[in-house]
Motif scaffolding. Structure first.
Motif, short mmCIF file in Angstrom:
data_model
loop_
_atom_site.label_atom_id
_atom_site.label_comp_id
_atom_site.label_asym_id
_atom_site.label_seq_id
_atom_site.Cartn_x
_atom_site.Cartn_y
_atom_site.Cartn_z
N LYS A 22 -13.88 79.16 -7.81
CA LYS A 22 -13.62 80.05 -8.38
C LYS A 22 -14.06 79.44 -9.73
O LYS A 22 -14.81 80.36 -10.58
CB LYS A 22 -12.54 80.61 -8.45
N ILE A 23 -14.01 77.94 -10.05
CA ILE A 23 -14.25 77.89 -11.52
C ILE A 23 -15.73 77.52 -11.57
O ILE A 23 -16.25 77.79 -12.45
CB ILE A 23 -13.51 76.27 -11.48
N ASP A 24 -16.36 77.04 -10.48
CA ASP A 24 -18.05 77.47 -10.64
C ASP A 24 -18.19 78.84 -10.56
O ASP A 24 -19.84 78.39 -11.38
CB ASP A 24 -18.09 76.42 -9.12
N MET A 25 -17.53 80.16 -10.20
CA MET A 25 -18.10 81.82 -10.00
C MET A 25 -17.80 81.34 -12.02
O MET A 25 -18.90 82.01 -12.73
CB MET A 25 -17.46 82.42 -9.24
N PHE A 26 -16.80 80.78 -12.25
CA PHE A 26 -16.38 81.30 -14.18
C PHE A 26 -17.77 80.23 -14.88
O PHE A 26 -18.19 81.19 -15.84
CB PHE A 26 -15.28 81.06 -14.09
N MET A 29 -13.11 70.00 -17.36
CA MET A 29 -12.36 69.55 -17.21
C MET A 29 -12.02 69.19 -16.56
O MET A 29 -10.53 69.04 -15.54
CB MET A 29 -12.47 69.40 -18.35
N LEU A 30 -11.16 71.07 -16.35
CA LEU A 30 -10.09 71.66 -15.49
C LEU A 30 -10.42 70.72 -14.20
O LEU A 30 -9.84 71.00 -13.01
CB LEU A 30 -9.88 73.30 -15.45
N LYS A 31 -11.39 71.30 -13.54
CA LYS A 31 -12.70 71.23 -12.11
C LYS A 31 -12.35 69.72 -12.13
O LYS A 31 -12.02 69.41 -10.75
CB LYS A 31 -13.88 71.42 -11.73
N GLN A 32 -12.33 69.05 -12.67
CA GLN A 32 -12.28 67.32 -13.09
C GLN A 32 -10.66 67.19 -11.83
O GLN A 32 -10.61 66.23 -11.45
CB GLN A 32 -12.27 66.61 -13.63
N ALA A 82 -1.13 64.40 -18.65
CA ALA A 82 -2.23 64.19 -18.58
C ALA A 82 -3.26 63.90 -19.92
O ALA A 82 -3.78 63.55 -20.53
CB ALA A 82 -2.89 63.91 -17.60
N ILE A 83 -3.26 65.37 -20.56
CA ILE A 83 -4.13 65.61 -21.72
C ILE A 83 -3.58 65.96 -22.91
O ILE A 83 -3.75 66.40 -23.64
CB ILE A 83 -4.68 66.94 -21.58
N ASN A 84 -1.70 65.52 -23.11
CA ASN A 84 -1.11 65.24 -23.56
C ASN A 84 -0.79 67.35 -24.57
O ASN A 84 -1.27 67.28 -25.58
CB ASN A 84 -1.89 64.95 -25.13
N ALA A 85 -0.74 67.98 -23.68
CA ALA A 85 -0.59 69.27 -24.11
C ALA A 85 1.46 68.97 -24.65
O ALA A 85 1.35 68.51 -23.99
CB ALA A 85 -0.97 69.90 -22.84
N SER A 86 0.50 70.35 -25.87
CA SER A 86 1.70 70.07 -25.96
C SER A 86 2.67 71.21 -25.52
O SER A 86 2.25 71.45 -24.09
CB SER A 86 1.50 71.49 -27.92
N ASP A 87 4.17 72.00 -25.50
CA ASP A 87 4.78 72.65 -24.76
C ASP A 87 4.45 74.13 -24.91
O ASP A 87 3.98 74.60 -23.83
CB ASP A 87 6.68 72.84 -25.44
N GLU A 88 3.54 74.23 -26.24
CA GLU A 88 3.11 76.17 -25.84
C GLU A 88 1.77 75.59 -25.36
O GLU A 88 1.17 76.93 -24.98
CB GLU A 88 2.63 75.72 -27.69
N GLN A 89 1.37 74.79 -25.71
CA GLN A 89 -0.05 74.58 -24.25
C GLN A 89 0.19 74.71 -23.07
O GLN A 89 -0.37 75.75 -22.23
CB GLN A 89 -0.94 73.11 -24.58
N PHE A 90 1.02 74.09 -22.81
CA PHE A 90 1.30 74.08 -21.23
C PHE A 90 2.33 75.21 -21.32
O PHE A 90 2.41 76.25 -19.40
CB PHE A 90 2.61 72.87 -20.81
#
Length: 91
Positions: free
Chosen positions: A81-85, A66-69, A15-23
């Motif tokens: 946990k994301i809110d805590m970060f 963005m991750l939280k969404q 969905a975010i067009n991540a590369s294989d390395e990013q995945f």
């Protein structure tokens, strides 16, 4: 369970067009933190945050928001946990 996490990560990465390395990086992070307690993760975050510039903190906050969404990837506890970060980075 790990296969389910990888399926969710693969869907989000697509969905975010991540590369294989990013995945691969996302998958490694998920594996690294999956068995740690919130306290352990918070302590590690505090150590890491100490070396970040303001720009790096702001960039990370944006990425965490963005991750939280991505609600299909995270459960309620993970979103907390994301809110805590975000709170730690905002200090």
């Amino acid at each position: 369970m790990p296969n389910n996490i990888n399926k969710k990560l693969r869907k989000v990465a697509g969905a975010i067009n991540a590369s294989d390395e990013q995945f691969k990086q996302l998958s490694n992070l998920a594996d690294k933190y999956k068995n740690k307690s919130q306290g352990e993760i918070e302590e590690e975050m505090k150590r890491l945050i100490g070396g970040f510039s303001i720009a790096e903190k702001n960039n990370l906050i944006k990425k965490l928001q963005m991750l939280k969404q991505m609600t299909e990837l995270l459960d309620t506890a993970q979103r907390r946990k994301i809110d805590m970060f975000i709170k730690l980075l905002s200090k």
